[in-house]
Design an enzyme around this catalytic site. Structure first.
Site, PDB file in Angstrom:
ATOM      1  N   ASP A 146      -8.194   6.406  -2.526  1.00  0.00           N
ATOM      2  CA  ASP A 146      -9.101   5.760  -3.461  1.00  0.00           C
ATOM      3  C   ASP A 146      -9.673   4.513  -2.803  1.00  0.00           C
ATOM      4  O   ASP A 146      -8.934   3.701  -2.249  1.00  0.00           O
ATOM      5  CB  ASP A 146      -8.349   5.402  -4.746  1.00  0.00           C
ATOM      6  N   HIS A 154     -18.205  -3.939  -8.934  1.00  0.00           N
ATOM      7  CA  HIS A 154     -16.810  -3.833  -9.387  1.00  0.00           C
ATOM      8  C   HIS A 154     -15.930  -4.819  -8.627  1.00  0.00           C
ATOM      9  O   HIS A 154     -15.141  -5.555  -9.226  1.00  0.00           O
ATOM     10  CB  HIS A 154     -16.299  -2.404  -9.191  1.00  0.00           C
ATOM     11  N   GLU A 202     -11.364   4.352 -14.596  1.00  0.00           N
ATOM     12  CA  GLU A 202     -12.254   3.919 -13.516  1.00  0.00           C
ATOM     13  C   GLU A 202     -13.255   5.050 -13.305  1.00  0.00           C
ATOM     14  O   GLU A 202     -12.871   6.168 -12.973  1.00  0.00           O
ATOM     15  CB  GLU A 202     -11.482   3.607 -12.232  1.00  0.00           C
ATOM     16  N   GLU A 249     -15.638   6.978 -11.261  1.00  0.00           N
ATOM     17  CA  GLU A 249     -15.855   7.150  -9.826  1.00  0.00           C
ATOM     18  C   GLU A 249     -16.460   8.514  -9.540  1.00  0.00           C
ATOM     19  O   GLU A 249     -16.459   9.400 -10.395  1.00  0.00           O
ATOM     20  CB  GLU A 249     -14.516   7.056  -9.051  1.00  0.00           C
ATOM     21  N   ASP A 292     -10.110   7.539 -12.384  1.00  0.00           N
ATOM     22  CA  ASP A 292      -8.815   7.071 -11.871  1.00  0.00           C
ATOM     23  C   ASP A 292      -8.149   6.205 -12.943  1.00  0.00           C
ATOM     24  O   ASP A 292      -8.305   4.980 -12.962  1.00  0.00           O
ATOM     25  CB  ASP A 292      -9.039   6.273 -10.586  1.00  0.00           C
ATOM     26  N   ARG A 299      -3.543  -1.574 -16.012  1.00  0.00           N
ATOM     27  CA  ARG A 299      -3.853  -2.884 -15.427  1.00  0.00           C
ATOM     28  C   ARG A 299      -2.675  -3.841 -15.459  1.00  0.00           C
ATOM     29  O   ARG A 299      -2.542  -4.705 -14.594  1.00  0.00           O
ATOM     30  CB  ARG A 299      -5.025  -3.521 -16.180  1.00  0.00           C
ATOM     31  N   GLN A 336      -0.286  -2.802 -12.774  1.00  0.00           N
ATOM     32  CA  GLN A 336      -0.916  -3.157 -11.499  1.00  0.00           C
ATOM     33  C   GLN A 336      -0.795  -4.649 -11.185  1.00  0.00           C
ATOM     34  O   GLN A 336      -0.473  -5.043 -10.058  1.00  0.00           O
ATOM     35  CB  GLN A 336      -2.397  -2.750 -11.562  1.00  0.00           C
ATOM     36  N   LYS A 348      -1.355   3.518 -10.762  1.00  0.00           N
ATOM     37  CA  LYS A 348      -2.394   4.517 -10.506  1.00  0.00           C
ATOM     38  C   LYS A 348      -1.798   5.906 -10.319  1.00  0.00           C
ATOM     39  O   LYS A 348      -2.446   6.777  -9.749  1.00  0.00           O
ATOM     40  CB  LYS A 348      -3.136   4.134  -9.220  1.00  0.00           C
ATOM     41  N   THR A 392      -5.136  11.139 -12.320  1.00  0.00           N
ATOM     42  CA  THR A 392      -6.525  10.973 -11.903  1.00  0.00           C
ATOM     43  C   THR A 392      -7.206  12.268 -12.299  1.00  0.00           C
ATOM     44  O   THR A 392      -6.779  13.337 -11.857  1.00  0.00           O
ATOM     45  CB  THR A 392      -6.624  10.755 -10.381  1.00  0.00           C
ATOM     46  N   GLU A 419     -13.565  -4.495 -16.792  1.00  0.00           N
ATOM     47  CA  GLU A 419     -14.821  -5.225 -16.626  1.00  0.00           C
ATOM     48  C   GLU A 419     -15.595  -5.333 -17.943  1.00  0.00           C
ATOM     49  O   GLU A 419     -16.155  -6.379 -18.260  1.00  0.00           O
ATOM     50  CB  GLU A 419     -15.681  -4.539 -15.569  1.00  0.00           C
TER      51      GLU A 419
END
Lengths: 413, 413
Positions: free
Chosen positions: A121, A128, A194, A196, A226, A230, A233, A246, A250, A356
Site C-alpha cells: 500500500d 491525502h 481509504e 484507492e 483499505d 485510526r 494505527q 490495516k 482490504t 480527512e
C-alpha cells in the site's frame, strides 16, 4: 475514441460501466464453479466455457483466478482482448453462437478475481499526505522530507484482501487515548475507509525495472478500499508503520479494468515540486483521468455520496511505485497488488477518508438524511465507484462495497 | 531428557546438530527432484521415498514444500515424529530397510523448506530495541511508548525470502546523508544482518487467537537473517516503516526445528516491566534457551565469531507475536513466517547486527585476522548458527549462511 457498438444492447448505454471499449476481467460463479469472465453491458461472458469450446485461446480461464491468464503475458492479453472485441462487435457473425455463454449479471456471484501474492500500500496522493501530515505534525511539516523524492509505501497483508460485497467486522485492538497512562484492548472507535485504486501486477520480475518497463508489467486496475482503524494505527505505528490497523480487511472490486482499456484516458501527473531521480522520472503521461466517488448507506437504507475525487490527483503513478518497489532487487510476482494510497482532491468534498472528511473527528460530516459521521458506525455500508468518461461511453469499474458489522463481544471466545 | 540413541551412529555425537531428539524437517534435492526429508546425524532421511513405500503416512512428503504436511495438523506432526523416533532408535528392526532411504547430507542440496505465504518481522528484543532507539533518539527515549505493551512488528516481503546458501546482491536505493540537500540513487553503504529466529505458522486461523492457542499453531522454527540496508532504511522509514531497506533478501535455514523438539528447552521470558494486557499475558515459560552465534568470513577465507547471544533474550515469544498478529481479525495462513526481531544480548559481543556492533558505524569492529568492519563488505560471508544444549546432546538448527556480492553496475541494465 468513440463508443464501440456491440450487439449486446446493454453495452451501448452511454451511462453503463461495461461497454465494448472496456472488457474488464473477473471471476464469477453461477453455481457451476468459479471461472473467468468478462463484463459486457449487463452480462458476463463466460470465458471458461469459451475456452472449452475453443472460441478463445486456452489461457487458464477455467481456473478460479486470473493468475494463469496473467502469466501468459501481454501478448496473450492483447490477443484475447482483440478476439473478444471482434466477437462482441455489432454485426459480428458470432452473435448466435455466443448466446449460450452470455450470462445475465444477476445470475452470478463475483469472486476474488485473482490470488493476491503480496499486497503493498502506497501513500502517494499529495492532498491525502498533506491533510494527514497537517493533522499530525502541523501545516509546516505536513510532508515528510522523503515524500517528494519517492513513493512511500509499506507492505500490507495479502491474506486480508477480500472481494467487494464481503462484510467487514469492526476490529479490536490496542487503543491509547492521550489522557490515559496505559493502553486498553477494545473495539476500534475510529474505523475508516481509504479510497484507492489498486494496480495488479501481471508479470514477474527479479531485479530493478525501469518506469517504462514497469508499466508493461501492470495487467490492470481495481477499486480498492483499505479499511483502517485510526486509533489502533495512532498507537502502534511508531517506529515501524501500520500493522494491525490495516490487517482487518482490504476490499477490491471484482472487475479488473485492463491497462489497455484505460489507455485513452491517460493524463499527466502533477508538476514535480522536486526533480525526481532519473529512475523515477515520468516517461509520458503517467496517470489516468478516472472519476471516483464514495457513498455511505447507513442502516436506515438512505444513501449519499460523501466524496468525489479523481485518480489524476495522485502524485506518483503505479508504474513509478512498481519501479521504486524493485530498486532493492525485491522480486515481484504475478498477483501482486499495489494500492495507490488514498486519493483525495483539493477540497473537503474530495477527501477519500473519514479521517480527512471529519478532520480527525473534529468536524463531523453532516448527512443529508440527518445525523452525522466522524468515522464509520456499525451497519454502515461504504461503496466506492469509478469510471473514465469517453466520447459517448464510460469505462467503469463497477463498485467496491462493504458493510461494517459490530465488533465481536469477546474476540477470544 | 537424555540423548535418544540411534542406530545412525553420527546422530549420537554429543556435539552434532541432528540427534534423534531433534528430527527437523526440510526439503532436499539429490538430483531426483525436491522432496521432504528429516535430518539425522550426517544424513537426510528421504520422507518422500518413505511415503511411497508406506513407511510413513501419506502427508504430502513428495511435494517440494512442507506446506501440505503442515496442513495435516498437529496430530499428524506428532504421529510422524513418533513413527520416525521408533524407526531410527537404536535396536529398531527397521535399520536394514531404511538403508536405502538414508542419504548422506553431502549428496543433497537443501531447498526452501516451505512456500512462505507472508512474512512478518517483529522488533521484540529488548536489547536491540534499546540499542537502536538510543542511537536514533537518545538513551532517555530509547523505547517507543508502545514497546512494552505489544510486540511491534511490520509486514515484510515474502517474495524475497531465500534459503541459506543463496548469494545476496548488495542493493541500490535512495540514500540521503545529513549534509546533502537531496537524495542520491546508489548502492547501499550500510548493508547489515539481523540475527533472528523465524517461527513457522503451521495452522490457519481466521480470527483472534489466544496466546495458548497461538502456540499450537506454530510448527517450528528456523534461523533467520533479515538483511537490512541501514542507509536506505534511515531515509525511507518515516512515516510508514521499512520497505525497500528490507526487501532485498531474508535468508532462512533449510531445517525447520519442530516445536516438539524444542519443548525441553522452554524458559521464562524476562520479567515484565509493564503488566501485559490479558490477551498477551504469558501462559507459562514462553521462550526457549537456544544459543545463537554469527560468524563472519571475509573473502580471504578466515572466519571468526562476531556475536554470541541467546533466544531467551527476547521480550515477546512467537506465540505472543502470533496472538497480537490476529487481534484485528487478520487471517493467518499455513506458511506464514514470523521473524522474532533481532536478538541482541546485554553486552557488545551479544549484539545481533553490525548497526549495534559498530554503534552506527562509529566504533568499528576489530577483526582477529586484521582489518575491521562497520558494515558488511562485498565478498563477506555471514553465517548464523544455533543450538539448544541438552543432557549429552544438542538440538541444532544447522546454519543459515549467505555471501554478499558487489552491487550491480547499472541496476536498470
Amino acid at each position: 475514441m468513440p463508443l464501440r457498438r456491440s450487439w449486446v444492447q446493454s453495452a451501448n448505454d452511454p451511462g453503463g460501466a461495461f461497454p465494448l471499449n472496456n472488457l474488464p476481467f473477473g471471476v464469477f460463479d453461477d453455481g457451476m464453479g468459479a471461472r473467468a469472465g468478462v463484463a459486457i453491458g449487463d452480462n458476463v461472458l463466460d470465458l471458461g466455457a469459451m475456452e472449452g469450446l475453443s472460441m478463445v485461446p486456452g489461457a487458464g480461464f477455467r481456473t478460479g483466478a486470473l493468475n494463469d491468464f496473467m502469466a501468459e503475458g501481454p501478448g496473450m492479453w492483447e490477443r484475447v482482448r482483440n478476439t473478444l472485441t471482434g466477437l462482441l462487435a455489432e454485426g459480428s457473425a458470432a452473435e448466435s453462437q455466443l448466446a449460450d455463454v452470455l450470462i445475465p449479471d444477476a445470475m452470478v456471484t463475483m469472486q476474488m478475481p485473482f490470488a493476491v501474492s503480496e499486497y503493498t500500500d502506497f501513500y502517494a496522493g499529495r492532498h491525502h499526505a498533506s491533510n494527514v501530515g497537517t493533522m499530525f505534525r502541523g501545516a509546516d511539516n505536513a510532508l515528510p522530507p522523503n515524500w517528494l523524492h519517492m513513493p512511500i509505501g509499506y507492505n500490507g497483508r495479502a491474506s486480508s484482501v477480500v472481494v467487494s460485497g464481503t462484510d467487514v467486522r469492526r476490529p479490536w485492538g490496542q487503543l491509547k487515548g492521550p489522557k490515559f497512562e496505559a493502553p486498553i484492548f477494545a473495539p476500534s472507535r475510529r474505523f475508516d475507509i481509504e479510497l484507492e485504486l489498486g494496480a495488479v501486477v501481471g508479470q514477474p520480475s527479479t531485479g530493478p525495472i525501469s518506469v517504462a518497463t514497469a508499466d508493461e508489467h501492470i495487467f490492470g486496475y481495481v477499486l480498492l478500499n483499505d479499511w483502517s482503524a485510526r486509533d489502533i494505527q495512532a498507537w502502534e505505528y511508531q517506529p515501524l508503520g501500520p500493522f494491525q490497523a490495516k490487517a482487518t480487511a482490504t476490499s477490491i472490486s471484482p472487475w479488473v479494468v485492463t491497462r489497455a482499456a484505460l489507455e485513452p484516458f491517460r493524463c499527466a501527473a502533477p508538476e514535480r515540486e522536486k526533480e525526481l531521480l532519473p529512475h523515477l522520472k515520468d516517461v509520458g503521461p503517467m496517470l489516468y483521468d478516472i472519476d471516483l466517488a464514495v457513498s455511505l448507506q447507513p442502516e436506515d437504507g438512505s444513501e449519499e455520496i460523501i466524496s468525489r475525487t479523481n485518480y489524476r490527483e495522485m502524485y506518483y503513478s503505479a508504474a513509478q511505485q512498481l519501479a521504486h518497489h524493485t530498486t532493492s532487487g525485491c522480486p515481484m510476482r504475478i498477483g501482486d497488488l499495489l494500492g495507490s494510497g488514498t486519493i483525495s482532491g483539493p477540497e473537503r468534498e474530495n477527501r477519500g477518508s473519514f479521517l480527512e472528511l471529519s478532520w480527525g473527528g473534529k468536524e463531523p460530516l453532516e448527512l443529508a438524511q440527518g445525523g452525522s459521521r466522524t468515522f464509520i458506525e456499525d451497519g454502515d455500508r461504504l461503496t466506492l465507484s469509478g469510471s473514465a468518461q469517453g466520447d459517448g461511453y464510460r469505462v467503469g469499474f463497477g463498485t467496491c462495497t462493504g458493510r461494517v458489522l459490530a465488533a465481536l463481544e469477546d474476540p477470544f471466545a
